[in-house]
Design a protein around this motif. Structure first.
Motif, PDB file in Angstrom:
ATOM      1  N   THR A  17       0.988  -1.166   0.006  1.00  0.00           N
ATOM      2  CA  THR A  17      -0.133  -0.024   0.035  1.00  0.00           C
ATOM      3  C   THR A  17       0.787   1.331  -0.031  1.00  0.00           C
ATOM      4  N   MET A  18       1.884   1.316   1.001  1.00  0.00           N
ATOM      5  CA  MET A  18       2.838   2.488   0.779  1.00  0.00           C
ATOM      6  C   MET A  18       3.617   2.804  -0.530  1.00  0.00           C
ATOM      7  N   SER A  19       3.861   1.625  -1.134  1.00  0.00           N
ATOM      8  CA  SER A  19       4.682   1.589  -2.250  1.00  0.00           C
ATOM      9  C   SER A  19       3.742   2.104  -3.374  1.00  0.00           C
ATOM     10  N   LEU A  20       2.682   1.568  -3.739  1.00  0.00           N
ATOM     11  CA  LEU A  20       1.593   1.955  -4.778  1.00  0.00           C
ATOM     12  C   LEU A  20       1.285   3.417  -4.389  1.00  0.00           C
ATOM     13  N   THR A  21       0.908   3.772  -3.277  1.00  0.00           N
ATOM     14  CA  THR A  21       0.286   5.127  -3.331  1.00  0.00           C
ATOM     15  C   THR A  21       1.630   6.094  -3.185  1.00  0.00           C
ATOM     16  N   GLY A  22       2.755   5.725  -2.922  1.00  0.00           N
ATOM     17  CA  GLY A  22       3.956   6.623  -3.141  1.00  0.00           C
ATOM     18  C   GLY A  22       4.314   6.799  -4.343  1.00  0.00           C
ATOM     19  N   LEU A  23       4.158   5.786  -5.330  1.00  0.00           N
ATOM     20  CA  LEU A  23       4.522   5.809  -6.671  1.00  0.00           C
ATOM     21  C   LEU A  23       3.471   6.766  -7.377  1.00  0.00           C
ATOM     22  N   PHE A  24       2.221   6.596  -6.979  1.00  0.00           N
ATOM     23  CA  PHE A  24       1.174   7.566  -7.799  1.00  0.00           C
ATOM     24  C   PHE A  24       1.362   9.017  -7.132  1.00  0.00           C
ATOM     25  N   VAL A  30       5.325  14.751 -10.862  1.00  0.00           N
ATOM     26  CA  VAL A  30       5.804  15.166 -12.141  1.00  0.00           C
ATOM     27  C   VAL A  30       4.555  16.123 -13.012  1.00  0.00           C
ATOM     28  N   VAL A  31       3.422  15.533 -12.805  1.00  0.00           N
ATOM     29  CA  VAL A  31       2.212  16.459 -13.446  1.00  0.00           C
ATOM     30  C   VAL A  31       2.302  17.827 -12.828  1.00  0.00           C
ATOM     31  N   HIS A  32       2.396  18.035 -11.636  1.00  0.00           N
ATOM     32  CA  HIS A  32       2.252  19.192 -10.950  1.00  0.00           C
ATOM     33  C   HIS A  32       3.285  20.053 -11.232  1.00  0.00           C
ATOM     34  N   LEU A  33       4.634  19.601 -11.350  1.00  0.00           N
ATOM     35  CA  LEU A  33       5.780  20.486 -11.758  1.00  0.00           C
ATOM     36  C   LEU A  33       5.734  20.989 -13.076  1.00  0.00           C
ATOM     37  N   LEU A  34       5.086  20.189 -14.072  1.00  0.00           N
ATOM     38  CA  LEU A  34       4.791  20.432 -15.368  1.00  0.00           C
ATOM     39  C   LEU A  34       4.146  21.627 -15.480  1.00  0.00           C
ATOM     40  N   LEU A  68      -6.326  11.348  -5.711  1.00  0.00           N
ATOM     41  CA  LEU A  68      -5.052  11.808  -5.324  1.00  0.00           C
ATOM     42  C   LEU A  68      -5.266  12.283  -3.592  1.00  0.00           C
ATOM     43  N   TYR A  69      -6.364  12.793  -3.372  1.00  0.00           N
ATOM     44  CA  TYR A  69      -6.554  13.131  -1.725  1.00  0.00           C
ATOM     45  C   TYR A  69      -6.471  11.885  -1.062  1.00  0.00           C
ATOM     46  N   LEU A  70      -7.368  11.008  -1.527  1.00  0.00           N
ATOM     47  CA  LEU A  70      -7.281   9.475  -0.981  1.00  0.00           C
ATOM     48  C   LEU A  70      -6.326   9.131  -0.778  1.00  0.00           C
ATOM     49  N   PHE A  71      -5.405   8.847  -1.828  1.00  0.00           N
ATOM     50  CA  PHE A  71      -4.016   8.446  -1.790  1.00  0.00           C
ATOM     51  C   PHE A  71      -2.938   9.009  -0.698  1.00  0.00           C
ATOM     52  N   ILE A  72      -3.210  10.263  -0.564  1.00  0.00           N
ATOM     53  CA  ILE A  72      -2.248  11.052   0.412  1.00  0.00           C
ATOM     54  C   ILE A  72      -2.745  10.940   1.656  1.00  0.00           C
TER      55      ILE A  72
END
Ligand code: HEM
Ligand code: SF4
Ligand code: FES
Lengths: 231, 256
Positions: A17-24, A30-34, A68-72
């Motif tokens: 769970t940590m890994s998948l949410t972290g990767l998301f 990346v999207v946010h930075l662009l 995204l909010y849910l994953f955070i």
């Protein structure tokens, strides 16, 4: 479905769970930075305001943002619960504290780093997201041939205003340093958790992860600084 | 040489504290455990309770010796057990702090001796293969490639000492469990029970109260047998695959 609960509450399942949410969250960065790079266009904010309008009105993006909010939230709660469980599983520590060769400081302090990221996120969300949704900003900035001639919120002005304060600049810079450390360990760790450890790929993942951990936070950090210096 | 020892004493008159001892006449050819033997003989001759510590083979193969020496499980030498550590590492006047392995699932029994039966229960849960007894099979009846044999052997080097859990800031024993899972999972003899094994062993690991791996790597750095983190990755994949794909056993339900 007992098997699924068993899996998700096992030590490896919780890690996954940590890994998948972290990767998301990494993808999101990346999207946010662009998107943020639109701020650097010398067009009085047109590109950025159109971009933010799109991001807040296009249904698919809106759905992803709820995910995204849910994953955070999941990543944060799971991370803090893991850290508490692990402290208990260690029990008493050693009188002589050492860090074995090859062990990074970041890897030993993921919960602390994560908590600081959370603090940053709260400040950041209150300042921009909260203002945008609940700050009563007028939709009065009109661009020709955009949104059927109706106005949009001038978020560019909000950002430009925020980045005139040295305190805000300091918070953003520190926030990105913290993120860099979290990613320094987190990026490659997420792959190890997924079971991806292979002599053909792991060296690349580790190298790419380190570059990512430096360049992405650096990208986020320079924008406020550039604004501060040029506005 | 003369040493200042600070040794964790627990049990009897000691509530659990570091006790100071001065030890003279240590020579550089002694092993670390021989140095403790000398201390214990002195204590016994003074009618004091000797320091309890574990040891058996004293040649680095059994996994019985333990100790955290100046903060490092099995001391400062890379890929070396405490029994193989020699006093030439130290010089006259050094202070050496000796503590027991620490993890919630390794409760202290006395002084430097901890209860590592949690590891036995992890093995009992699945660290074996089921074979019918009878005559020994021809060793070549099941072909195993050289590379496969070597990678299984690397995992099988684990001596079950517990230094990984002792080194881990999370008190996790994933390196031990991963080594045992992958040692068998890599060999054809281990495949038939691989899915059950990994699920049972991880469940037992969690039940014993070991922590969750966060890929820090302290275990790999301190392991006296150089067991690699890729064994944990293999266990993670095996466990996830087994959890999602293994069919529940329905004995006799299919008809023949
Ligand atoms: C943009 C924000 C964030 C990103 C991109 C991110 C990314 C990651 C990644 C990739 C990992 C490694 C997962 C693994 O080892 O399998 C991780 C671990 C961790 N994160 Fe975050 N994280 C973020 C925010 C947070 C927040 C807000 C917290 C809250 C306290 C947090 C707490 C943790 C903890 C405790 C771990 C270690 C747990 C473990 O390895 O199992 N993170 N993070
Ligand atoms: S993995 Fe290494 S440290 Fe852990 S029990 Fe096996 S030999 Fe000891
Ligand atoms: S006493 Fe056997 S490994 Fe040290």
């Amino acid at each position: 479905m007992a098997w699924l609960t068993n899996y998700l509450t096992s030590s490896i399942g919780r890690k996954l769970t940590m890994s998948l949410t972290g990767l998301f969250l990494i993808l999101f960065l990346v999207v946010h930075l662009l998107g943020n790079f639109q701020l650097l266009k010398d067009d009085g904010g047109e590109a950025f305001n159109k971009y933010t309008y799109f991001m807040t009105h296009f249904p698919l993006i809106k759905m992803i943002s709820y995910g995204l909010y849910l994953f955070i939230i999941i990543h944060t709660i799971q991370g803090l619960m893991l850290a508490a469980a692990n402290r208990k599983a260690k029990g008493q520590g050693y009188a002589v504290k050492t860090t074995p060769p090859g062990v990074t400081w970041a890897s030993n302090n993921m919960a602390l780093l994560g908590t600081l990221i959370l603090a940053f996120l709260i400040i950041h969300m209150a300042q921009f997201w909260g203002q945008m949704h609940f700050g009563g900003m007028p939709e009065s900035t009109v661009y020709p041939n955009f949104n059927e001639g109706k106005g949009v919120k001038d978020l560019y002005a909000l950002v430009a205003e925020a980045f005139t304060s040295p305190v805000v600049i300091a918070i953003y810079t520190i926030g990105q340093v913290v993120l860099a450390f979290h990613l320094w360990h987190g990026f490659q760790s997420a792959f190890q958790t997924l079971g991806v450890n292979h002599p053909k790929y792991t060296p690349f993942i580790k190298g790419f992860g380190k570059a990512f951990a430096i360049l992405v936070p650096l990208g986020f950090a320079v924008i406020p600084i550039i604004f501060y210096l040029t506005h | 040489m003369k040493l200042n020892l600070k040794i964790w004493r627990q049990g009897g008159k000691y509530k659990g504290e570091l006790v100071n001892y001065q030890l003279d006449g240590v020579n550089e050819h002694m092993s670390f455990l021989e140095m403790l033997d000398v201390l214990n003989e002195e204590l016994v001759s003074k009618k004091e309770e000797p320091v309890a510590f574990e040891h058996d083979c004293r040649e680095g193969i059994c996994g019985t010796c333990s100790l955290v020496i100046n903060g490092r499980p099995h001391g400062p030498w890379k890929a070396t057990t405490t029994c193989q550590l020699h006093m030439r590492e130290y010089k006259d006047g050094d202070t050496i702090v000796i503590e027991p392995f620490r993890a919630k699932a390794f409760p202290v029994i006395k002084d430097l001796v901890v209860d590592r039966s949690s590891f036995d229960r992890i093995i009992q849960a699945g660290g074996y293969i089921s074979v019918s007894t009878g005559q020994a099979q021809d060793g070549n009846a099941i072909p195993v490639g050289k590379d496969t044999a070597a990678s299984a052997m690397n995992a099988a080097e684990c001596i079950g000492c517990g230094a990984c859990a002792a080194a881990c800031p999370n008190g996790s024993a994933m390196l031990f469990t991963g080594a045992k899972v992958s040692h068998l999972a890599r060999l054809p003899q281990g495949r038939p029970e691989a899915a059950k094994r990994v699920q049972a062993m991880v469940a037992q690991h969690d039940t014993e109260g070991f922590g969750n791996c966060t890929n820090i790597g302290a275990c790999e750095a301190e392991c006296p047998k150089g067991i690699s983190l890729d064994n944990i990755a293999l266990m993670n994949r095996e466990y996830t695959a087994a959890s999602f794909t293994e069919r529940p056993v329905t004995v006799g339900a299919e008809g023949a």
